[in-house]
Write a protein that holds these residues in place. Structure first.
Motif, short mmCIF file in Angstrom:
data_model
loop_
_atom_site.label_atom_id
_atom_site.label_comp_id
_atom_site.label_asym_id
_atom_site.label_seq_id
_atom_site.Cartn_x
_atom_site.Cartn_y
_atom_site.Cartn_z
N TYR A 6 54.69 48.64 38.48
CA TYR A 6 55.29 49.04 39.75
C TYR A 6 56.02 47.90 40.47
O TYR A 6 56.44 48.06 41.61
CB TYR A 6 54.23 49.67 40.64
CG TYR A 6 53.71 50.95 40.04
CD1 TYR A 6 54.38 52.15 40.22
CD2 TYR A 6 52.57 50.96 39.24
CE1 TYR A 6 53.93 53.32 39.65
CE2 TYR A 6 52.11 52.13 38.65
CZ TYR A 6 52.79 53.30 38.87
OH TYR A 6 52.35 54.47 38.29
N LEU A 7 56.14 46.76 39.79
CA LEU A 7 56.89 45.65 40.35
C LEU A 7 58.31 45.68 39.78
O LEU A 7 58.48 46.09 38.64
CB LEU A 7 56.23 44.32 39.96
CG LEU A 7 54.84 44.05 40.52
CD1 LEU A 7 54.31 42.73 39.97
CD2 LEU A 7 54.84 44.03 42.03
N PRO A 8 59.30 45.28 40.52
CA PRO A 8 59.28 44.68 41.84
C PRO A 8 59.38 45.65 43.03
O PRO A 8 59.27 45.19 44.17
CB PRO A 8 60.49 43.75 41.81
CG PRO A 8 61.46 44.44 40.92
CD PRO A 8 60.61 45.14 39.88
N PRO A 9 59.59 46.97 42.84
CA PRO A 9 59.78 47.80 44.04
C PRO A 9 58.63 47.76 45.05
O PRO A 9 58.86 47.91 46.25
CB PRO A 9 59.95 49.21 43.48
CG PRO A 9 60.46 49.02 42.10
CD PRO A 9 59.78 47.76 41.62
N ILE A 10 57.42 47.55 44.58
CA ILE A 10 56.27 47.51 45.48
C ILE A 10 55.77 46.06 45.55
O ILE A 10 55.32 45.51 44.56
CB ILE A 10 55.16 48.46 45.01
CG1 ILE A 10 55.69 49.89 44.98
CG2 ILE A 10 53.94 48.32 45.91
CD1 ILE A 10 54.81 50.88 44.29
N ALA A 11 55.91 45.48 46.73
CA ALA A 11 55.40 44.12 46.94
C ALA A 11 53.97 44.23 47.44
O ALA A 11 53.62 45.17 48.15
CB ALA A 11 56.28 43.39 47.96
N ARG A 12 53.15 43.24 47.08
CA ARG A 12 51.75 43.30 47.51
C ARG A 12 51.20 41.92 47.78
O ARG A 12 51.71 40.91 47.30
CB ARG A 12 50.91 44.04 46.48
CG ARG A 12 50.33 43.25 45.31
CD ARG A 12 51.37 42.71 44.39
NE ARG A 12 50.85 41.99 43.26
CZ ARG A 12 50.89 40.67 43.15
NH1 ARG A 12 51.35 39.92 44.10
NH2 ARG A 12 50.47 40.07 42.07
N ARG A 13 50.16 41.92 48.56
CA ARG A 13 49.40 40.70 48.83
C ARG A 13 47.94 41.12 48.98
O ARG A 13 47.63 42.11 49.61
CB ARG A 13 49.88 40.01 50.10
CG ARG A 13 49.03 38.76 50.38
CD ARG A 13 49.66 37.77 51.30
NE ARG A 13 50.89 37.24 50.72
CZ ARG A 13 51.96 36.94 51.43
NH1 ARG A 13 51.97 37.11 52.72
NH2 ARG A 13 53.03 36.45 50.85
N LEU A 14 47.06 40.32 48.41
CA LEU A 14 45.62 40.60 48.46
C LEU A 14 44.92 39.44 49.13
O LEU A 14 45.17 38.28 48.82
CB LEU A 14 45.08 40.77 47.03
CG LEU A 14 43.57 40.90 46.88
CD1 LEU A 14 43.09 42.23 47.44
CD2 LEU A 14 43.17 40.77 45.42
N HIS A 15 44.04 39.77 50.05
CA HIS A 15 43.22 38.76 50.72
C HIS A 15 41.75 39.07 50.47
O HIS A 15 41.33 40.22 50.59
CB HIS A 15 43.47 38.75 52.23
CG HIS A 15 44.88 38.39 52.58
ND1 HIS A 15 45.33 37.10 52.58
CD2 HIS A 15 45.93 39.17 52.92
CE1 HIS A 15 46.61 37.09 52.92
NE2 HIS A 15 47.00 38.34 53.12
N HIS A 16 40.98 38.05 50.11
CA HIS A 16 39.55 38.21 49.89
C HIS A 16 38.81 37.95 51.19
O HIS A 16 38.76 36.82 51.67
CB HIS A 16 39.06 37.20 48.84
CG HIS A 16 39.20 37.68 47.45
ND1 HIS A 16 38.13 37.95 46.65
CD2 HIS A 16 40.30 37.96 46.71
CE1 HIS A 16 38.55 38.37 45.47
NE2 HIS A 16 39.87 38.37 45.48
#
Length: 129
Positions: A64-74
């Motif tokens: 699903y990249l690059p149309p969907i950008a994401r960031r994850l935080h723990h």
């Protein structure tokens, strides 16, 4: 997250991922997630096996990249008593909303998702001026 990826996977993610804040990405989702005590009682290699070996989490995301950008935080790094273990942030253009829903459906159907105790799917739309 860096602690779950291998070098080749990280390189692919970095190469395909576009940054947050793109002008056309006016839709977003914030999805806090809490995993079960059973997840956290597993060793790191067992969690990795479930995450990628069984569930293909990284491979699903790459589709699903690059149309969907994401960031994850723990959040668990802050404190184990936080209400969520992860905060996931996604941004996408309206034309990619169905792809985002498909991404979530694939992840939620995985073995890894059986370890999710709680999630909240908060959708947002950036106001245009």
């Amino acid at each position: 997250n860096e602690r779950y990826v291998e070098r080749a996977e990280r390189d692919l993610l970095v190469a395909r991922q576009q940054g947050l804040g793109r002008p056309d990405a006016t839709q977003a989702a914030l999805i806090p997630i809490r995993k079960s005590a059973a997840w956290w009682s597993l060793t790191q290699d067992a969690r990795r096996d479930i995450l990628e070996g069984q569930s293909r989490h990284i491979q699903i995301g790459l589709k699903y990249l690059p149309p969907i950008a994401r960031r994850l935080h723990h959040c668990r790094d802050i404190s184990e008593s936080e209400p969520f273990d992860f905060l996931t942030w996604f941004e996408f253009a309206p034309a990619h909303e169905q792809a985002f829903d498909d991404l979530l459906a694939e992840l939620r159907a995985s073995v890894e998702w059986t370890y999710v105790d709680r999630e909240i799917d908060i959708r947002l739309i950036r106001a245009t001026t």
